[in-house]
Structure formats: C-alpha cells, structure tokens
Design a protein around this motif. Structure first.
Motif, mmCIF file in Angstrom:
data_model
loop_
_atom_site.group_PDB
_atom_site.id
_atom_site.type_symbol
_atom_site.label_atom_id
_atom_site.label_comp_id
_atom_site.label_asym_id
_atom_site.label_seq_id
_atom_site.Cartn_x
_atom_site.Cartn_y
_atom_site.Cartn_z
ATOM 1 N N SER A 159 0.833 -1.206 0.000
ATOM 2 C CA SER A 159 0.000 0.000 0.000
ATOM 3 C C SER A 159 0.870 1.259 0.000
ATOM 4 N N TYR A 160 0.570 2.179 -0.914
ATOM 5 C CA TYR A 160 1.150 3.525 -0.991
ATOM 6 C C TYR A 160 2.659 3.530 -1.269
ATOM 7 N N THR A 161 3.245 2.422 -1.693
ATOM 8 C CA THR A 161 4.684 2.439 -1.948
ATOM 9 C C THR A 161 5.030 3.284 -3.168
ATOM 10 N N SER A 162 4.105 3.395 -4.122
ATOM 11 C CA SER A 162 4.366 4.205 -5.316
ATOM 12 C C SER A 162 3.932 5.650 -5.144
ATOM 13 N N GLN A 163 3.207 5.959 -4.081
ATOM 14 C CA GLN A 163 2.688 7.313 -3.883
ATOM 15 C C GLN A 163 3.519 8.125 -2.898
ATOM 16 N N GLN A 164 4.291 7.450 -2.057
ATOM 17 C CA GLN A 164 5.007 8.134 -0.986
ATOM 18 C C GLN A 164 6.417 8.510 -1.433
ATOM 19 N N CYS A 165 6.835 9.714 -1.100
ATOM 20 C CA CYS A 165 8.195 10.164 -1.372
ATOM 21 C C CYS A 165 9.147 9.467 -0.406
ATOM 22 N N SER A 166 10.158 8.810 -0.941
ATOM 23 C CA SER A 166 11.093 8.076 -0.094
ATOM 24 C C SER A 166 12.039 8.994 0.668
ATOM 25 N N HIS A 167 12.073 10.281 0.307
ATOM 26 C CA HIS A 167 12.987 11.218 0.975
ATOM 27 C C HIS A 167 12.320 11.926 2.147
ATOM 28 N N CYS A 168 11.101 12.439 1.940
ATOM 29 C CA CYS A 168 10.436 13.185 3.005
ATOM 30 C C CYS A 168 9.172 12.505 3.521
ATOM 31 N N GLY A 169 8.681 11.471 2.845
ATOM 32 C CA GLY A 169 7.499 10.756 3.306
ATOM 33 C C GLY A 169 6.187 11.377 2.900
ATOM 34 N N PHE A 170 6.183 12.353 2.004
ATOM 35 C CA PHE A 170 4.945 13.012 1.594
ATOM 36 C C PHE A 170 4.137 12.091 0.675
ATOM 37 N N GLN A 171 2.802 12.034 0.908
ATOM 38 C CA GLN A 171 1.905 11.240 0.084
ATOM 39 C C GLN A 171 1.383 12.105 -1.045
ATOM 40 N N GLY B 84 10.825 18.610 -3.498
ATOM 41 C CA GLY B 84 11.401 18.848 -4.805
ATOM 42 C C GLY B 84 12.283 17.732 -5.331
ATOM 43 N N ARG B 85 12.297 16.585 -4.669
ATOM 44 C CA ARG B 85 13.124 15.463 -5.123
ATOM 45 C C ARG B 85 12.458 14.783 -6.320
ATOM 46 N N HIS B 86 13.254 14.552 -7.372
ATOM 47 C CA HIS B 86 12.746 13.874 -8.572
ATOM 48 C C HIS B 86 12.944 12.371 -8.408
ATOM 49 N N HIS B 87 11.877 11.601 -8.711
ATOM 50 C CA HIS B 87 11.886 10.156 -8.448
ATOM 51 C C HIS B 87 11.593 9.372 -9.718
ATOM 52 N N ASP B 88 12.281 8.275 -9.854
ATOM 53 C CA ASP B 88 11.834 7.213 -10.747
ATOM 54 C C ASP B 88 10.783 6.409 -9.999
ATOM 55 N N ARG B 89 9.635 6.198 -10.602
ATOM 56 C CA ARG B 89 8.502 5.588 -9.903
ATOM 57 C C ARG B 89 8.867 4.246 -9.280
ATOM 58 N N ASP B 90 9.518 3.373 -10.040
ATOM 59 C CA ASP B 90 9.803 2.030 -9.554
ATOM 60 C C ASP B 90 10.913 2.022 -8.502
ATOM 61 N N ILE B 91 11.962 2.796 -8.728
ATOM 62 C CA ILE B 91 13.054 2.837 -7.747
ATOM 63 C C ILE B 91 12.576 3.450 -6.437
ATOM 64 N N ASN B 92 11.753 4.487 -6.522
ATOM 65 C CA ASN B 92 11.191 5.098 -5.305
ATOM 66 C C ASN B 92 10.350 4.085 -4.534
ATOM 67 N N ALA B 93 9.550 3.285 -5.255
ATOM 68 C CA ALA B 93 8.748 2.263 -4.579
ATOM 69 C C ALA B 93 9.643 1.213 -3.925
ATOM 70 N N ALA B 94 10.741 0.831 -4.582
ATOM 71 C CA ALA B 94 11.651 -0.155 -4.010
ATOM 72 C C ALA B 94 12.301 0.373 -2.735
ATOM 73 N N ILE B 95 12.658 1.666 -2.718
ATOM 74 C CA ILE B 95 13.253 2.250 -1.513
ATOM 75 C C ILE B 95 12.238 2.271 -0.377
ATOM 76 N N ASN B 96 10.983 2.621 -0.683
ATOM 77 C CA ASN B 96 9.937 2.602 0.351
ATOM 78 C C ASN B 96 9.729 1.190 0.896
ATOM 79 N N ILE B 97 9.791 0.201 0.016
ATOM 80 C CA ILE B 97 9.644 -1.189 0.457
ATOM 81 C C ILE B 97 10.786 -1.574 1.396
ATOM 82 N N LEU B 98 12.011 -1.175 1.045
ATOM 83 C CA LEU B 98 13.156 -1.481 1.915
ATOM 84 C C LEU B 98 13.026 -0.788 3.261
ATOM 85 N N GLN B 99 12.639 0.483 3.253
ATOM 86 C CA GLN B 99 12.475 1.208 4.516
ATOM 87 C C GLN B 99 11.410 0.568 5.393
#
Length: 400
Positions: free
Chosen positions: A336-348, A365-380
């Motif tokens: 849930s929400y792994t693709s919507q949340q910013c992995s740097h600041c946690g903003f939805q 203002g952080r620019h994200h690749d959708r899939d890599i950002n989701a992978a980082i959220n999953i790891l966190q």
C-alpha cells in the motif's frame, strides 16, 4: 530440510507399458474409493467420514477383487488414499475454495503416481525403482547425500517421462554474509527493480509465445475437424471409417508439438528465475518484497497475461526457500502507498496512472523514478518492521 530433484527418465518400451499400467492402477483406486464415498454420503450424510486409516484398510480388499492392483507399489496406493482423504476434508472445510473431488480420467494429458518406497542409485545414469527395476536417467549426480522420502514418476504431455525426488537433507549450506539489504518492486516491463537502482528484465520469449499461439490455433482446428468426422460416421456409417477422437494422429501430433513449445517456454522462464534469485541471495543478506496477491491482481484482464508470463508467484517461492537454505532473510511488507510516498520526506502525493513513470515531490522537490522510489519505500518499511536488523549495520543499505 527437504529438497526436490527432477530427473529425466528413459524407460524401455516394456517399462513404458508397465508405467501405463501403474498410472491406471492409481487412477482406478482413486475412482473406486471416490465413488464409494460419494454413494455413502448420498445414502446418509450424517454418517462420519472415513479417515485415512479406514481407507487404507480397504486396499487389501480391492487387491483381492482386482488382482492387477498387486503390480503397483503398495506405498503409491497409500498415497492415493491419503490424497483422497485430504481432498474430501478440504471440500467440507472450505467448499467454495476447493470444491468436491472429481474422478480422474485416462485422457488427462499428464499422468503420474507417487510412492514412498526405497530408490537406489545403481550407476551414474541408472536408478533402481520399485516394480520397474533398472531405469536410465539423465543425471544422478544431482542427488546429494540425504534420504529419499518420496518419488514421483510422471508422463508429461510432451511424451517425456520424469522422476521427481523429495530428499531430506540434515545440514544447511549458508552463504557468506555481505551485510547488505535490498528492496524489490515487482513490475511487468522489468521483473524486479531494486532499491539500488538496478532493473532486472523479464524473460524475452516473443518467438516462443508466437509459436505457441500458432500451434494452439492449429490444434483447435484439427480437433474440430476430427470431431466433425466422428459425427459424420454417426450419421453415415457406410461411407466413413469408425474412429474415436483420440485416434486422429494429426491432432495428437500437433497437440504434442504445442505442449513441447509450452514446456520449453516454462523451462526458460524457470531457468531465468533461478539465475536471478540465486544472484540476489548471494549478494544480499536481507531481501524485502511486496506481499502481492497475484490471483487478485490477475483479475485485471488487461494485465493478467503479462503477470502470468512474468512469474511473480514462482519468483517469490524461489526466494523463500533459497533464503531458508542459505541462511538469508526474506521480509514481506504491504504494497500500500509504496508508489505514492516520497522516499525522501514521506509526503503522500496520491495515486498516479501507470503511464507516469517519473514524478517530482511537491514538498521537497526530489525527482523520483517511480519504480526505484517504490523499491526504496519497500526497503524502509521492511527494515522498520525488524528493529533488530539495525544493530547489524544494515541501515546503511538505505538509499539517501
């Protein structure tokens, strides 16, 4: 610890006929006992259900009435009663999920039987199997030191014979520790995207899929033509030859060719997943993945075929048992929400269409690749659910 080894069998013509008889014996016992249990339930539903021990007590009676059952391995018939008892219990516990046990047909494309008797390694490429004697195999060197618990002989739709062995191994073989952790986001264009920014491609098998579709159409057309011929004989027996549907060799040949293409695609996909999973297990100590409900996701008919070809379920199963074998840890988290949340600041930032592959967080203002950002959220999320992992230094695996 249980491990599985699958070998190719090369039985002689006499052994092939014997295997056909053994397949038929297991099928015959299943159908006889299932018919008896169905009739018993229809006569009086209040009667207690037969357990596994009571079903086993019926086997000697069946052998006296049908002497050809003595040609089978006795343990294989006991496996049949156990499976039938389990299927009957599942039907009464969760009828909507399992359904009522069905009769087995000799026209099933795959025939098999399972036994628990002793199998002996005679030479480099020969095994001694119960009731069959010496049978040539592909490679016996894959059988490591351990105790063979069960064996399964199967005849695939491709016309080939296989032997699957369940081996009990006492000691595990842990791999060296790397003190690295990774999060994996599953995809369709790429099978897995890691939190390190690595994208692992899916298997490219367009040519095989084209051949399968071609032979599927050809098989369906030839089956229809054979069905028409059978019906014509029913109406005009003087001018047509009497043949059953299975007697038409063109249809049987094309069906086997189609099955071989399908088996080749399945083997390539399995080999690709084996290479990827063992690479991940060797490289990382902790692997975090999403707890995806693949069956529910495949209800989307626009993506169901791509999901099935990607092999998400088999990928997770391979990671699970390889982590157990080699002393690594697999963690599953909610997707849930792994693709919507910013992995740097946690903003939805809210839901986004699948066509949006990159986005910029409006808060930091952080620019994200959708899939890599989701992978980082999953790891966190995975490391946060296991506080004891931070004491091992794995927190440095987070991408800052």
């Amino acid at each position: 610890m249980l491990k599985g080894v699958k070998l190719r069998l090369y039985p002689k013509p006499a052994q092939q006929m014997q295997l056909t008889q053994l397949f038929g014996n297991d099928r015959f016992v299943w159908n006889q006992l299932l018919a008896m249990m169905n009739q018993r339930y229809e006569n009086n539903p209040a009667l207690p259900r037969l357990n596994n021990y009571q079903l086993d007590r019926l086997l000697p009676c069946l052998k006296r009435e049908y002497p050809f059952l003595k040609e089978s391995d006795s343990s294989s018939l006991q496996v049949v009663t156990k499976n039938l008892n389990q299927a009957w219990q599942n039907f009464f516990k969760v009828p909507a999920q399992f359904g009522k046990p069905r009769f087995h047909s000799r026209r099933f494309l795959r025939q098999s039987y399972t036994g628990k008797s002793t199998c002996q390694i005679i030479a480099k490429r020969y095994l001694k199997l119960p009731k069959l004697g010496y049978v040539k195999t592909s490679k016996t060197g894959q059988i490591t030191a351990g105790k063979i618990k069960r064996y399964t002989i199967s005849h695939e739709p491709t016309g080939r014979y296989y032997l699957a062995l369940q081996i009990e191994v006492s000691d595990a073989q842990p791999l060296p520790k790397t003190n690295q952790a990774v999060g994996l986001d599953m995809g369709l264009t790429h099978l897995a995207i890691s939190s390190d920014g690595i994208k692992y491609a899916t298997l490219n098998a367009k040519w095989l899929q084209t051949q399968i579709e071609r032979w599927q159409r050809k098989t369906s057309r030839q089956r229809y033509q054979a069905t028409v011929a059978v019906r014509q004989w029913n109406h005009d027996q003087r001018h047509f030859v009497q043949l059953e549907l299975a007697d038409y060799q063109n249809w049987q040949r094309s069906r086997q060719i189609k099955a071989r293409y399908q088996a080749k695609l399945a083997n390539q996909r399995k080999d690709w997943l084996h290479q990827l999973t063992i690479r991940l297990v060797r490289q990382y100590d902790v692997i975090v993945i999403e707890d995806l409900k693949v069956k529910n996701l495949q209800k989307n008919h626009h993506l169901a075929r791509s999901m099935a070809n990607a092999g998400w379920g088999r990928f997770r199963a391979m990671l699970t048992y390889k982590c157990d074998w080699y002393g690594k840890q697999l963690i599953t988290v909610s997707p849930s929400y792994t693709s919507q949340q910013c992995s740097h600041c946690g903003f939805q930032s809210g839901a986004k269409p699948l066509a949006v592959r990159e986005w910029t967080c409006v808060k930091c203002g952080r620019h994200h690749d959708r899939d890599i950002n989701a992978a980082i959220n999953i790891l966190q999320a995975g490391l946060a659910s296991r506080p004891e992992l931070k004491a091992t230094g794995l927190e440095r695996a987070l991408v800052k």
